[in-house]
Design a protein around this motif. Structure first.
Motif, PDB file in Angstrom:
ATOM      1  N   ASP A 105       0.823  -1.211   0.000  1.00 56.03           N
ATOM      2  CA  ASP A 105       0.000   0.000   0.000  1.00 56.03           C
ATOM      3  C   ASP A 105       0.856   1.258   0.000  1.00 56.03           C
ATOM      4  OD1 ASP A 105      -2.060  -1.804   0.181  1.00 56.03           O
ATOM      5  OD2 ASP A 105      -2.990  -0.927   1.957  1.00 56.03           O
ATOM      6  N   VAL A 106       1.917   1.257   0.789  1.00 58.12           N
ATOM      7  CA  VAL A 106       2.766   2.448   0.902  1.00 58.12           C
ATOM      8  C   VAL A 106       3.476   2.728  -0.421  1.00 58.12           C
ATOM      9  CG1 VAL A 106       4.790   3.442   2.049  1.00 58.12           C
ATOM     10  CG2 VAL A 106       3.040   2.274   3.400  1.00 58.12           C
ATOM     11  N   GLU A 175      11.498  11.337  -1.751  1.00 56.91           N
ATOM     12  CA  GLU A 175      11.856  10.046  -1.151  1.00 56.91           C
ATOM     13  C   GLU A 175      11.623   8.916  -2.157  1.00 56.91           C
ATOM     14  OE1 GLU A 175      13.087   7.234   1.644  1.00 56.91           O
ATOM     15  OE2 GLU A 175      13.314   9.426   1.614  1.00 56.91           O
ATOM     16  N   TRP A 176      10.520   8.983  -2.881  1.00 55.37           N
ATOM     17  CA  TRP A 176      10.205   7.962  -3.879  1.00 55.37           C
ATOM     18  C   TRP A 176      11.201   8.003  -5.041  1.00 55.37           C
ATOM     19  CZ3 TRP A 176       8.154   3.518  -4.203  1.00 55.37           C
ATOM     20  CH2 TRP A 176       7.629   2.990  -5.385  1.00 55.37           C
ATOM     21  N   THR A 177      11.591   9.197  -5.456  1.00 61.34           N
ATOM     22  CA  THR A 177      12.585   9.327  -6.527  1.00 61.34           C
ATOM     23  C   THR A 177      13.908   8.689  -6.116  1.00 61.34           C
ATOM     24  OG1 THR A 177      11.593  11.365  -7.367  1.00 61.34           O
ATOM     25  CG2 THR A 177      13.894  10.973  -7.931  1.00 61.34           C
ATOM     26  N   LYS A 178      14.293   8.895  -4.873  1.00 61.34           N
ATOM     27  CA  LYS A 178      15.523   8.280  -4.352  1.00 61.34           C
ATOM     28  C   LYS A 178      15.424   6.759  -4.408  1.00 61.34           C
ATOM     29  CE  LYS A 178      18.100   7.813  -0.016  1.00 61.34           C
ATOM     30  NZ  LYS A 178      18.116   8.181   1.427  1.00 61.34           N
ATOM     31  N   VAL A 186      13.438  -5.265  -4.228  1.00 63.68           N
ATOM     32  CA  VAL A 186      12.454  -5.532  -3.174  1.00 63.68           C
ATOM     33  C   VAL A 186      12.398  -4.351  -2.218  1.00 63.68           C
ATOM     34  CG1 VAL A 186      11.956  -6.987  -1.155  1.00 63.68           C
ATOM     35  CG2 VAL A 186      12.722  -8.040  -3.296  1.00 63.68           C
ATOM     36  N   ARG A 187      11.171  -3.886  -1.943  1.00 65.01           N
ATOM     37  CA  ARG A 187      10.972  -2.838  -0.949  1.00 65.01           C
ATOM     38  C   ARG A 187      10.371  -3.438   0.321  1.00 65.01           C
ATOM     39  NH1 ARG A 187      12.226  -1.952  -5.821  1.00 65.01           N
ATOM     40  NH2 ARG A 187      10.088  -2.164  -6.562  1.00 65.01           N
ATOM     41  N   LEU A 188      10.837  -2.952   1.482  1.00 59.23           N
ATOM     42  CA  LEU A 188      10.320  -3.373   2.785  1.00 59.23           C
ATOM     43  C   LEU A 188       9.910  -2.135   3.570  1.00 59.23           C
ATOM     44  CD1 LEU A 188      13.124  -5.940   3.682  1.00 59.23           C
ATOM     45  CD2 LEU A 188      10.873  -6.476   2.733  1.00 59.23           C
ATOM     46  N   LEU A 189       8.900  -2.291   4.423  1.00 58.94           N
ATOM     47  CA  LEU A 189       8.410  -1.171   5.221  1.00 58.94           C
ATOM     48  C   LEU A 189       8.988  -1.271   6.625  1.00 58.94           C
ATOM     49  CD1 LEU A 189       6.498   1.299   5.216  1.00 58.94           C
ATOM     50  CD2 LEU A 189       4.706  -0.225   6.072  1.00 58.94           C
ATOM     51  N   GLU A 190       9.721  -0.229   7.015  1.00 59.94           N
ATOM     52  CA  GLU A 190      10.307  -0.202   8.362  1.00 59.94           C
ATOM     53  C   GLU A 190       9.306   0.282   9.394  1.00 59.94           C
ATOM     54  OE1 GLU A 190      13.911   2.063   8.550  1.00 59.94           O
ATOM     55  OE2 GLU A 190      15.134   0.280   8.209  1.00 59.94           O
ATOM     56  N   GLY A 191       8.399   1.136   8.988  1.00 62.24           N
ATOM     57  CA  GLY A 191       7.434   1.757   9.895  1.00 62.24           C
ATOM     58  C   GLY A 191       7.041   3.104   9.332  1.00 62.24           C
ATOM     59  N   LYS A 194       8.388   4.787   5.941  1.00 64.15           N
ATOM     60  CA  LYS A 194       9.811   4.589   5.693  1.00 64.15           C
ATOM     61  C   LYS A 194      10.063   3.246   5.020  1.00 64.15           C
ATOM     62  CE  LYS A 194      14.294   5.121   6.027  1.00 64.15           C
ATOM     63  NZ  LYS A 194      15.016   6.081   5.143  1.00 64.15           N
ATOM     64  N   LEU A 195      10.592   3.308   3.789  1.00 61.91           N
ATOM     65  CA  LEU A 195      10.898   2.101   3.030  1.00 61.91           C
ATOM     66  C   LEU A 195      12.399   1.858   2.980  1.00 61.91           C
ATOM     67  CD1 LEU A 195       8.536   2.703  -0.040  1.00 61.91           C
ATOM     68  CD2 LEU A 195       8.173   1.016   1.774  1.00 61.91           C
TER      69      LEU A 195
END
Length: 270
Positions: A105-106, A175-178, A186-191, A194-195
């Motif tokens: 979702d994020v 942040e998304w551009t970075k 693979v993207r993970l969600l830290e909280g 924050k990916l």
């Protein structure tokens, strides 16, 4: 009002909630790609769009969802263009973006934000971040996905709607551009929002733990992984990773290596 969600299961439960509350009346639109996996470089221009589509075709090849990436069923760019067109034609139209505390979702939120910049003040976020809800049995729980929330609980969730701030429209796309420029798999969600990112083989080590000395269908291995692993992803991605490891000669295999129910795997015989 247009409601935007990121999972097929979310569409149905949100429609149920709308039926319970007239103030939520509006169209429900789904962003369908899973931006938590795969290439993101140049994601908003032709070259990057084509690269990502080809990657999905490679991932889905010979599997349960083969050629789905090329079907008209999934075209988030067309969906985004239709949203923009609707907002431009009707200055009173607003969008509610629904997102739960998960990487899928994020990432979808970040991807969509690129198209919403000109409508600041008319785009709202309902981010169910570590918020308690009541389940069907009356117990308190913290949902990871919107569709885990009973429809009647959405009536409480609607109070969370807030405008996406001007600051967020400035900071979040950066942040998304970075993330896109790093172009990992693979993207993970830290909280929060924050990916972090890992390589394409991130899930392999944990996936291998479910492969034993006994023959098991690939579908069983994948379903065990999804039920027990801390970090999960779509079954199509996991099937691709199994096929990749098989191609590297890491396991014994029997059957036709296509759909996950068509072949069996076990650890290498010594």
């Amino acid at each position: 009002m247009i409601h935007v969600v990121f999972n097929e299961a979310d569409v149905n439960v949100l429609k149920e909630a709308i039926a319970l509350d007239e103030s939520l009346q509006g169209e429900v639109v789904q962003i369908k790609d899973d931006y938590a996996v795969g290439p993101l470089n140049n994601i908003y221009v032709g070259e990057g769009i084509a690269e990502r589509r080809q990657w999905w075709n490679d991932v889905l090849a010979g599997g349960d969802y083969e050629r789905k990436a090329d079907s008209d069923e999934i075209d988030d760019y067309k969906t985004a263009a239709e949203l923009v067109g609707t907002l431009r034609r009707d200055e009173n139209e607003i969008i509610w973006i629904w997102a739960a505390q998960n990487k899928h979702d994020v990432c979808g939120y970040y991807w969509l934000l690129n198209y919403m910049k000109e409508f600041q003040g008319r785009v709202f976020i309902l981010y169910l971040n570590n918020l308690p809800f009541i389940n069907e049995k009356g117990g308190v729980f913290y949902p990871n996905w919107l569709h885990e929330i009973p429809a009647k609980e959405f009536l409480k969730a609607k109070k969370l709607a807030r405008e996406i701030t001007l600051s967020e429209f400035e900071v979040d796309p950066d942040e998304w551009t970075k993330i896109c420029n790093e172009n990992k798999g693979v993207r993970l969600l830290e909280g929060g929002k924050k990916l972090t990112q890992e390589d394409y083989d991130f899930y392999d080590a944990e996936l291998k733990k479910f492969i034993t000395v006994d023959w098991q269908k690939a579908s069983k291995i994948i379903h065990q992984y999804l039920a027990k692993a801390k970090h999960t992803t779509g079954d199509a991605y996991l099937l691709w990773r199994l096929k990749t490891m098989i191609a590297m000669g890491m396991f014994d295999v029997q059957g036709k290596i296509e759909n996950m129910k068509d072949f069996e795997i076990k650890t290498k015989a010594i």
